[in-house]
Write a protein that holds these residues in place. Sequence first.
Motif, PDB file in Angstrom:
ATOM      1  N   PHE A 160       2.454   1.408 -15.252  1.00 31.61           N
ATOM      2  CA  PHE A 160       3.302   0.161 -14.970  1.00 31.61           C
ATOM      3  C   PHE A 160       2.780  -0.150 -13.666  1.00 31.61           C
ATOM      4  O   PHE A 160       2.454  -1.038 -12.924  1.00 31.61           O
ATOM      5  CB  PHE A 160       4.513  -0.111 -15.586  1.00 31.61           C
ATOM      6  N   VAL A 161       3.494   0.776 -12.389  1.00 32.12           N
ATOM      7  CA  VAL A 161       3.818   0.784 -11.591  1.00 32.12           C
ATOM      8  C   VAL A 161       2.333   0.732 -10.841  1.00 32.12           C
ATOM      9  O   VAL A 161       2.095   0.190  -9.398  1.00 32.12           O
ATOM     10  CB  VAL A 161       4.990   1.906 -10.526  1.00 32.12           C
ATOM     11  N   ASP A 162       1.111   1.394 -11.146  1.00 29.73           N
ATOM     12  CA  ASP A 162      -0.182   1.494 -10.491  1.00 29.73           C
ATOM     13  C   ASP A 162      -0.806   0.572 -10.757  1.00 29.73           C
ATOM     14  O   ASP A 162      -1.518   0.077  -9.396  1.00 29.73           O
ATOM     15  CB  ASP A 162      -0.620   2.976 -11.411  1.00 29.73           C
ATOM     16  N   ASP A 163      -0.630  -0.149 -11.738  1.00 29.99           N
ATOM     17  CA  ASP A 163      -0.735  -1.545 -12.452  1.00 29.99           C
ATOM     18  C   ASP A 163      -0.514  -2.473 -11.388  1.00 29.99           C
ATOM     19  O   ASP A 163      -1.124  -3.186 -10.686  1.00 29.99           O
ATOM     20  CB  ASP A 163      -1.027  -2.020 -13.765  1.00 29.99           C
ATOM     21  N   GLN A 164       0.750  -2.509 -11.253  1.00 31.26           N
ATOM     22  CA  GLN A 164       1.576  -3.720  -9.745  1.00 31.26           C
ATOM     23  C   GLN A 164       1.118  -3.543  -8.231  1.00 31.26           C
ATOM     24  O   GLN A 164       1.142  -4.170  -7.892  1.00 31.26           O
ATOM     25  CB  GLN A 164       3.062  -4.414 -10.624  1.00 31.26           C
ATOM     26  N   GLY A 165       1.067  -2.279  -7.978  1.00 34.31           N
ATOM     27  CA  GLY A 165       0.998  -2.163  -7.071  1.00 34.31           C
ATOM     28  C   GLY A 165      -0.375  -2.472  -6.152  1.00 34.31           C
ATOM     29  O   GLY A 165      -1.356  -2.661  -5.712  1.00 34.31           O
ATOM     30  N   LYS A 166      -1.286  -1.807  -7.389  1.00 34.06           N
ATOM     31  CA  LYS A 166      -3.107  -3.023  -7.467  1.00 34.06           C
ATOM     32  C   LYS A 166      -3.090  -3.757  -7.176  1.00 34.06           C
ATOM     33  O   LYS A 166      -3.629  -4.247  -6.302  1.00 34.06           O
ATOM     34  CB  LYS A 166      -3.799  -2.349  -8.132  1.00 34.06           C
ATOM     35  N   GLU A 167      -2.373  -4.636  -7.974  1.00 35.82           N
ATOM     36  CA  GLU A 167      -1.721  -6.370  -7.972  1.00 35.82           C
ATOM     37  C   GLU A 167      -2.075  -6.927  -6.861  1.00 35.82           C
ATOM     38  O   GLU A 167      -3.168  -7.686  -6.293  1.00 35.82           O
ATOM     39  CB  GLU A 167      -1.896  -6.569  -9.058  1.00 35.82           C
ATOM     40  N   ALA A 168      -0.354  -6.442  -6.156  1.00 39.77           N
ATOM     41  CA  ALA A 168      -0.474  -6.695  -5.402  1.00 39.77           C
ATOM     42  C   ALA A 168      -0.836  -6.574  -4.064  1.00 39.77           C
ATOM     43  O   ALA A 168      -0.874  -6.914  -2.953  1.00 39.77           O
ATOM     44  CB  ALA A 168       1.430  -5.832  -5.018  1.00 39.77           C
ATOM     45  N   LEU A 169      -1.424  -5.509  -3.973  1.00 41.31           N
ATOM     46  CA  LEU A 169      -2.540  -4.801  -2.778  1.00 41.31           C
ATOM     47  C   LEU A 169      -3.979  -5.347  -2.226  1.00 41.31           C
ATOM     48  O   LEU A 169      -4.020  -6.560  -1.684  1.00 41.31           O
ATOM     49  CB  LEU A 169      -2.710  -3.589  -3.210  1.00 41.31           C
TER      50      LEU A 169
ATOM     51  N   LEU B  18       0.941  -1.138  -0.040  1.00 42.36           N
ATOM     52  CA  LEU B  18       0.226   0.257   0.035  1.00 42.36           C
ATOM     53  C   LEU B  18       0.798   0.879  -0.185  1.00 42.36           C
ATOM     54  O   LEU B  18       0.258   2.524  -1.010  1.00 42.36           O
ATOM     55  CB  LEU B  18      -0.721   0.255   1.240  1.00 42.36           C
ATOM     56  N   ILE B  19       2.118   1.052   0.684  1.00 36.14           N
ATOM     57  CA  ILE B  19       2.575   2.862   0.886  1.00 36.14           C
ATOM     58  C   ILE B  19       3.263   2.993  -0.451  1.00 36.14           C
ATOM     59  O   ILE B  19       3.716   4.163  -1.015  1.00 36.14           O
ATOM     60  CB  ILE B  19       3.649   2.611   2.100  1.00 36.14           C
ATOM     61  N   VAL B  20       4.082   2.165  -0.817  1.00 41.18           N
ATOM     62  CA  VAL B  20       4.794   1.262  -1.802  1.00 41.18           C
ATOM     63  C   VAL B  20       3.874   2.306  -3.060  1.00 41.18           C
ATOM     64  O   VAL B  20       4.563   3.443  -3.816  1.00 41.18           O
ATOM     65  CB  VAL B  20       5.759   0.619  -2.803  1.00 41.18           C
ATOM     66  N   TRP B  21       2.635   1.524  -3.268  1.00 41.16           N
ATOM     67  CA  TRP B  21       1.942   1.588  -4.435  1.00 41.16           C
ATOM     68  C   TRP B  21       1.093   3.080  -4.204  1.00 41.16           C
ATOM     69  O   TRP B  21       1.437   4.338  -5.346  1.00 41.16           O
ATOM     70  CB  TRP B  21       0.566   1.614  -4.257  1.00 41.16           C
TER      71      TRP B  21
END
Length: 122
Positions: free
Chosen positions: A53-62, A41-44
Motif C-alpha cells: 500500500f505504501v509502495d502504491d501510494q508513494g508512486k501515485e504521489a510522485l 520520492l524520499i519517503v517512497w
Amino acid sequence: MTEELEPVLTPSKDARQWAMFCHFAAFLGMVFPFGNLLGPLIVWQLKKETDPFVDDQGKEALNFQITVALAMLVCFLLMFVVIGVFLIWIVGVAALVLTIIAGIKANEGKAYRYPFCLRLVK
C-alpha cells in the motif's frame, strides 16, 4: 442465495500513516525548490519495501507531483502571453486540494488515484 464477498484487507495503521506521509511530503515544495518532488520520492524510497500500500501510494504521489511540476512549467511559459498568470494559480490550488484529499484517503486505508495524472513511475 447469498454471495460471498472477498474480505477487503485494510492496510495496517503504520502503512496508512506512511502512505499519508508520501502524499503530504509534497508540501516540502513550500519550503525549498523541488521539495514537492523530493519529499514523496524520499519517503517512497525509504518505505516502499515495508508494505504494498505504501509502495502504491508513494508512486501515485510522485507521479502526481511530476505532473504538477510539468503543468507549472507550462504555466510559467504561458506567462509571456498573460494566461499563465491565471493558470498557475488554478494549478496550485488544485494541487493543494488534491494532495490533501489524497493524504486523508490514504490515512483511511483507501488507495487514491489523482485525476489528470501522468503515470510515469510504475
